[in-house]
Design an enzyme around this catalytic site. Structure first.
Site, PDB file in Angstrom:
ATOM      1  N   ARG A  38     -32.774 -32.255   9.027  1.00  0.00           N
ATOM      2  CA  ARG A  38     -33.427 -32.164   7.637  1.00  0.00           C
ATOM      3  C   ARG A  38     -32.808 -33.283   6.663  1.00  0.00           C
ATOM      4  NH1 ARG A  38     -33.096 -26.611   8.299  1.00  0.00           N
ATOM      5  NH2 ARG A  38     -34.692 -25.893   9.422  1.00  0.00           N
ATOM      6  N   GLU A  84     -27.138 -26.894  26.228  1.00  0.00           N
ATOM      7  CA  GLU A  84     -27.433 -25.435  26.164  1.00  0.00           C
ATOM      8  C   GLU A  84     -27.482 -25.039  27.895  1.00  0.00           C
ATOM      9  OE1 GLU A  84     -27.816 -21.501  26.448  1.00  0.00           O
ATOM     10  OE2 GLU A  84     -27.372 -22.508  24.740  1.00  0.00           O
ATOM     11  N   SER A  95     -32.522 -20.832  20.596  1.00  0.00           N
ATOM     12  CA  SER A  95     -32.952 -20.267  19.499  1.00  0.00           C
ATOM     13  C   SER A  95     -33.802 -18.990  19.534  1.00  0.00           C
ATOM     14  CB  SER A  95     -33.736 -21.188  18.486  1.00  0.00           C
ATOM     15  OG  SER A  95     -33.195 -22.287  18.292  1.00  0.00           O
ATOM     16  N   CYS A 136     -30.369  -9.993  19.358  1.00  0.00           N
ATOM     17  CA  CYS A 136     -30.422  -8.629  18.945  1.00  0.00           C
ATOM     18  C   CYS A 136     -31.556  -7.704  19.109  1.00  0.00           C
ATOM     19  CB  CYS A 136     -30.331  -8.531  17.206  1.00  0.00           C
ATOM     20  SG  CYS A 136     -28.679  -9.719  16.841  1.00  0.00           S
ATOM     21  N   ASP A 182     -20.582 -16.779  17.047  1.00  0.00           N
ATOM     22  CA  ASP A 182     -19.925 -15.635  17.582  1.00  0.00           C
ATOM     23  C   ASP A 182     -18.493 -16.177  18.164  1.00  0.00           C
ATOM     24  OD1 ASP A 182     -21.905 -14.119  17.026  1.00  0.00           O
ATOM     25  OD2 ASP A 182     -22.551 -13.493  19.021  1.00  0.00           O
TER      26      ASP A 182
END
Length: 457
Positions: free
Chosen positions: A23, A36, A42, A46, A288
């Site tokens: 951006r 990845e 993305s 959870c 994490d």
């Protein structure tokens, strides 16, 4: 010439950083390459327990942005590609295409490490047997759903009674399984003090979930077909047609460790307030795989939550993109549920306060989520810790029914602001009988904490 940003990890922190940097800088100024090793980008890990339980209808609903959408934004996201080596001196990473096996080096001007966490999976006999599942990725969730469909019986054992453990217990109960939770500690939810964990234990038993404390698993037993048939502890065997591991996670920092980057006492990367890895001008880390500052205790701690990962990514992307942003730290807020029981905490537990040498008072109150006379008023218990000398709020834990959990946000704001319990009593909170008693339960606890601080001198 444009600079190149390399991102290791295509989930919350990594792709938030890449997107924010894009951006601020166009492709002509900043080339972005992201790696990845999985099949999805993305996504909300959870949400996996709620997908397994049927509250979320499909895997696609948990994906915030697909690899194709990232590429449309001029981010070269390379899926199923694992970074195997980090060369800090020459500013490059080695990657391997997991489909073709092809390896290559990619240079960088700036690097973001967002390698996440790995689930704890102790080397127990039978731990890799068919029917034993972790729930770290969307692929794990799909594998568990497939296993539930194939299971001949309806007995499930969950190993671990933390957030993932209790959420998975609810999901399996909703799927019609007979659920047993085996917990190494005496009470579930080690993020709570034992007296509050006891309330969770009692409620889980009332829901039909068998919760066994002080039950360290020693092995997974299998049948003649090789599939899981039971989970063994020192004292007993618990029949199982499916086993879910919810034993927690640890930071995935093997690349960083091998490269000599600074790690903390919990094994997570250490960064400054801008999320730049300490001592390395062109390397950032978030999510994490990092440790963060606890604003209450003043110590570094490991708190792997998606909320933090997204904020880390925003901060990193702003700094990489030429702006300036900081992540000051956390107070340790978390909320969860098992069926209609809501569980929340923020700040320090009693043992946390003792560990950092704080003298404190602890109070517990019982109240209701709404005015007692209003239909639907449900019981809730609030525990509050305050510093003995100053009255500074140190922590809050809440266990109750509908309307209990999110009240912890009041305490989270108070902790971040460094408020005393005496100041909290005067907070101008919203009131109407459908939402709260005249004195909100958190403020009732604050009043009692004030009295305890005064009594302690």
């Amino acid at each position: 010439m444009s600079e190149r940003l390399v991102v290791i990890g295509g989930d919350a922190a990594g792709m938030a950083a890449a997107s924010q940097a894009r951006r601020l800088k166009g492709a002509g100024e900043l080339e972005i390459v992201a790696f990845e090793r999985g099949r999805f980008s993305s996504y909300s890990a959870c949400g996996i327990p709620y997908w397994v339980g049927g509250d979320v209808g499909s895997l696609d609903e948990l994906i915030a942005r697909s690899p194709e959408e990232h590429r449309e934004r001029e981010i070269d996201l390379r899926m199923r590609t694992e970074v195997t080596e980090l060369d800090v001196d020459r500013q490059r990473v080695r990657s391997r295409d997991l489909e073709s096996g092809e390896e290559s080096w990619t240079g960088y001007d700036k690097l973001v490490i967002a390698t996440g966490a790995r689930p704890l999976r102790p080397p127990l006999p039978g731990i890799d047997a068919p029917g034993v599942h972790g729930v770290q990725t969307l692929g794990d969730g799909q594998a568990l759903l497939d296993s539930l469909e194939r299971a001949e019986g309806r007995r499930a054992v969950v190993v671990g009674a933390g957030y993932i453990g209790v959420e998975m217990a609810e999901a399996l109960l909703g799927r019609g399984f007979e659920v047993t939770v085996l917990n190494r500690g005496e009470q579930p939810m080690a993020t709570l003090d034992p007296d509050m964990g006891r309330l969770v234990h009692r409620a889980m038993d009332g829901l039909g979930i068998t919760t066994v404390g002080s039950a360290a698993v020693t092995k997974i037993l299998t049948g003649e077909d090789g599939r899981v048939r039971a989970v063994a502890t020192d004292d007993a065997e618990y029949p199982a047609d499916v086993v879910v591991l919810g034993m927690g996670v640890e930071p995935e920092t093997s690349l960083a460790r091998a490269a000599g980057l600074p790690l903390g006492g919990h094994g997570g990367l250490l960064t400054d307030l801008s999320m730049r890895v300490r001592g390395h001008e062109d390397i950032w880390a978030g999510g994490d795989c990092v440790e963060v500052l606890d604003l209450v205790s003043g110590r570094d701690r490991y708190v792997p939550l998606g909320t933090h990962a997204n904020k880390h990514g925003q901060v990193i992307g702003a700094n990489v993109g030429g702006g300036y942003a900081t992540f000051p730290g956390v107070v340790g807020t978390a909320v969860s549920k098992v069926c209609d029981l809501e569980i929340a905490r923020t700040g320090l537990r009693e043992k946390d306060a003792r560990a950092v040498g704080l003298r404190y008072v602890a109070v517990t109150v019982e109240s209701t989520s709404r005015a007692g006379y209003y239909p639907g008023a449900a019981p809730m218990t609030v525990k509050m810790l305050a510093e003995r000398r100053t009255g500074r709020l140190l922590g809050v834990q809440i266990v109750g029914r509908e309307g209990a959990g999110k009240r912890v946000d009041i305490a989270a704001v108070a902790l971040t602001a460094g408020m005393t319990v005496e100041t909290m009593v005067s907070l101008d909170l919203g009131y109407a009988p459908p939402f709260s008693p005249v004195w909100d339960p958190v403020l009732v606890a604050a009043r009692k904490a004030v009295a305890a601080v005064r009594a302690a001198g």
